[in-house]
Design a protein around this motif. Sequence first.
Motif, PDB file in Angstrom:
ATOM      1  N   GLY A  35       0.809  -1.205   0.000  1.00 27.43           N
ATOM      2  CA  GLY A  35       0.000   0.000   0.000  1.00 27.43           C
ATOM      3  C   GLY A  35       0.843   1.255   0.000  1.00 27.43           C
ATOM      4  O   GLY A  35       1.897   1.309   0.638  1.00 27.43           O
ATOM      5  N   ASP A  36       0.363   2.260  -0.708  1.00 33.58           N
ATOM      6  CA  ASP A  36       1.100   3.527  -0.825  1.00 33.58           C
ATOM      7  C   ASP A  36       0.736   4.441   0.345  1.00 33.58           C
ATOM      8  O   ASP A  36       0.108   5.490   0.183  1.00 33.58           O
ATOM      9  CB  ASP A  36       0.765   4.193  -2.164  1.00 33.58           C
ATOM     10  CG  ASP A  36       1.618   5.441  -2.411  1.00 33.58           C
ATOM     11  OD1 ASP A  36       2.677   5.565  -1.757  1.00 33.58           O
ATOM     12  OD2 ASP A  36       1.209   6.274  -3.249  1.00 33.58           O
ATOM     13  N   THR A  37       1.124   4.014   1.542  1.00 36.07           N
ATOM     14  CA  THR A  37       0.891   4.783   2.758  1.00 36.07           C
ATOM     15  C   THR A  37       2.159   4.737   3.606  1.00 36.07           C
ATOM     16  O   THR A  37       2.977   3.824   3.453  1.00 36.07           O
ATOM     17  CB  THR A  37      -0.271   4.201   3.584  1.00 36.07           C
ATOM     18  OG1 THR A  37       0.097   2.879   4.044  1.00 36.07           O
ATOM     19  CG2 THR A  37      -1.551   4.119   2.763  1.00 36.07           C
ATOM     20  N   PRO A  38       2.341   5.701   4.506  1.00 37.14           N
ATOM     21  CA  PRO A  38       3.499   5.619   5.400  1.00 37.14           C
ATOM     22  C   PRO A  38       3.538   4.308   6.180  1.00 37.14           C
ATOM     23  O   PRO A  38       4.599   3.705   6.356  1.00 37.14           O
ATOM     24  CB  PRO A  38       3.314   6.822   6.330  1.00 37.14           C
ATOM     25  CG  PRO A  38       2.541   7.803   5.506  1.00 37.14           C
ATOM     26  CD  PRO A  38       1.605   6.970   4.685  1.00 37.14           C
TER      27      PRO A  38
ATOM     28  N   LEU B 172      -8.662   3.784   8.447  1.00 39.47           N
ATOM     29  CA  LEU B 172      -7.465   3.174   9.024  1.00 39.47           C
ATOM     30  C   LEU B 172      -7.301   1.733   8.561  1.00 39.47           C
ATOM     31  O   LEU B 172      -6.183   1.285   8.273  1.00 39.47           O
ATOM     32  CB  LEU B 172      -7.539   3.230  10.549  1.00 39.47           C
ATOM     33  CG  LEU B 172      -7.449   4.637  11.150  1.00 39.47           C
ATOM     34  CD1 LEU B 172      -7.897   4.632  12.601  1.00 39.47           C
ATOM     35  CD2 LEU B 172      -6.023   5.165  11.037  1.00 39.47           C
ATOM     36  N   VAL B 173      -8.405   1.010   8.479  1.00 37.50           N
ATOM     37  CA  VAL B 173      -8.350  -0.365   7.991  1.00 37.50           C
ATOM     38  C   VAL B 173      -7.863  -0.399   6.544  1.00 37.50           C
ATOM     39  O   VAL B 173      -7.172  -1.333   6.128  1.00 37.50           O
ATOM     40  CB  VAL B 173      -9.729  -1.045   8.131  1.00 37.50           C
ATOM     41  CG1 VAL B 173      -9.774  -2.372   7.383  1.00 37.50           C
ATOM     42  CG2 VAL B 173     -10.054  -1.267   9.604  1.00 37.50           C
ATOM     43  N   GLY B 174      -8.186   0.644   5.790  1.00 35.96           N
ATOM     44  CA  GLY B 174      -7.706   0.725   4.412  1.00 35.96           C
ATOM     45  C   GLY B 174      -6.193   0.743   4.315  1.00 35.96           C
ATOM     46  O   GLY B 174      -5.614   0.298   3.316  1.00 35.96           O
ATOM     47  N   ALA B 175      -5.513   1.251   5.354  1.00 36.71           N
ATOM     48  CA  ALA B 175      -4.049   1.227   5.384  1.00 36.71           C
ATOM     49  C   ALA B 175      -3.526  -0.044   6.038  1.00 36.71           C
ATOM     50  O   ALA B 175      -2.517  -0.614   5.609  1.00 36.71           O
ATOM     51  CB  ALA B 175      -3.518   2.447   6.137  1.00 36.71           C
TER      52      ALA B 175
END
Length: 405
Positions: A240-243, A282-285
């Motif tokens: 995933g493109d998240t920190p 949040l669950v998406g990350a």
Amino acid sequence: MGALGLGGGLWTLGRALANPQPGRIERPGAIITLWLDGGPSQLETFDPHPGKAIAHGTRAIATAAPGIELAAGFEALAEQMAHVSLVRSLVSKEGDHERATAYLKSGYGPNPALAYPSLGSIVCAELPEVGVEIPRHVSILPSAWPARGGFLGPGLDAFVTGDPAAPLPDLRSPVGPERSAARREDLAFVEAQFAAGREAEVDATGHREVVAKAEAMMGSVQLAAFDIHEEPEAVRERYGDTPFGRGCLAARRLVEAGVRSVEVSLGGWDTHANNHELVAGLVGALDPAFAALIADLRERELLASTVVLCGGEFGRTPRLNRLEGRDHWPQAFSWAIAGGGLRGGQVIGSSDPEGGREVVDPRTIADLHATALVALGIDPETELVTPDGRPVKLSEGAPITELMA
């Protein structure tokens, strides 16, 4: 530099920790903790009760482990549930964020007279170093209270860093090689003059060891473990493109390089208002990153020697408040555990589907810690001695035998 955890512990543990003990696993392992800062709602994550009043509309989905459901939104993790187990009956008396965080990370209740080491610090102290030149204990995207070495000393504090999308700061000298070498010579001269007649006191500070480790780190090829850009784009996309996703990928790379403990934090779970909406984001990350981490560790044959934990400092109330939020609820909450040769696809305990405080088969945080330690070949009954001479067990919990392979 000492605060960054680059040096060794200042306290003697009473034995040669660098030598493996009989019965340890062949490849000394590691632990990765996915810290959900703020206290995630168990009902919208690992312990859904679809159709019940306490769900307030939360749906559940089936998983690859027969009979185990997750809250909707965990479609990727659902595919990995044969390798992940859930403890749904964790209980605690700590409902304050700071106190509960201290309890969750150390396994001991907060004590103003003694700072207990975190689970990650214990793992670093108990497992051999195996020539690692970068910090063995790392915290990525840390919360307000990152993992600490406690009475084991600041050398076992976590080395804290941010989003792996950016390079680590302060690793290159601001001056050229010749001037840098001259500065090191000047420092050595000053230190030698200061140490004259007080060698014991100087050695006790650990300063020279810290500087030596910092210099070794700055020139180490192992620093590449922090660089997720060396991974193929397809691998980065899985996380995933998240920190947080990038943090989980960095955690895998660090463990592969020999780091013993990595904590990756995902904040924002203190959902006193708009619980369902906030948790969904949040669950998406969390979902792709957690699932990719488990799959990646398996593919690289690292999962058997790496324990993965996921959870926060407490759960959330079974009923919504006037702001459509859930408040603090330490009476019954959930953590996920995987790897380390532990059995996957299991559920330990259950919470009350009607929202009561009673749980079936209650477990403590110390039990969770003891399980992780045993999975890594560490005896939780081992006693350490605090600076004031007090014996303290690594964990006062009982390993969860149902998870032992």
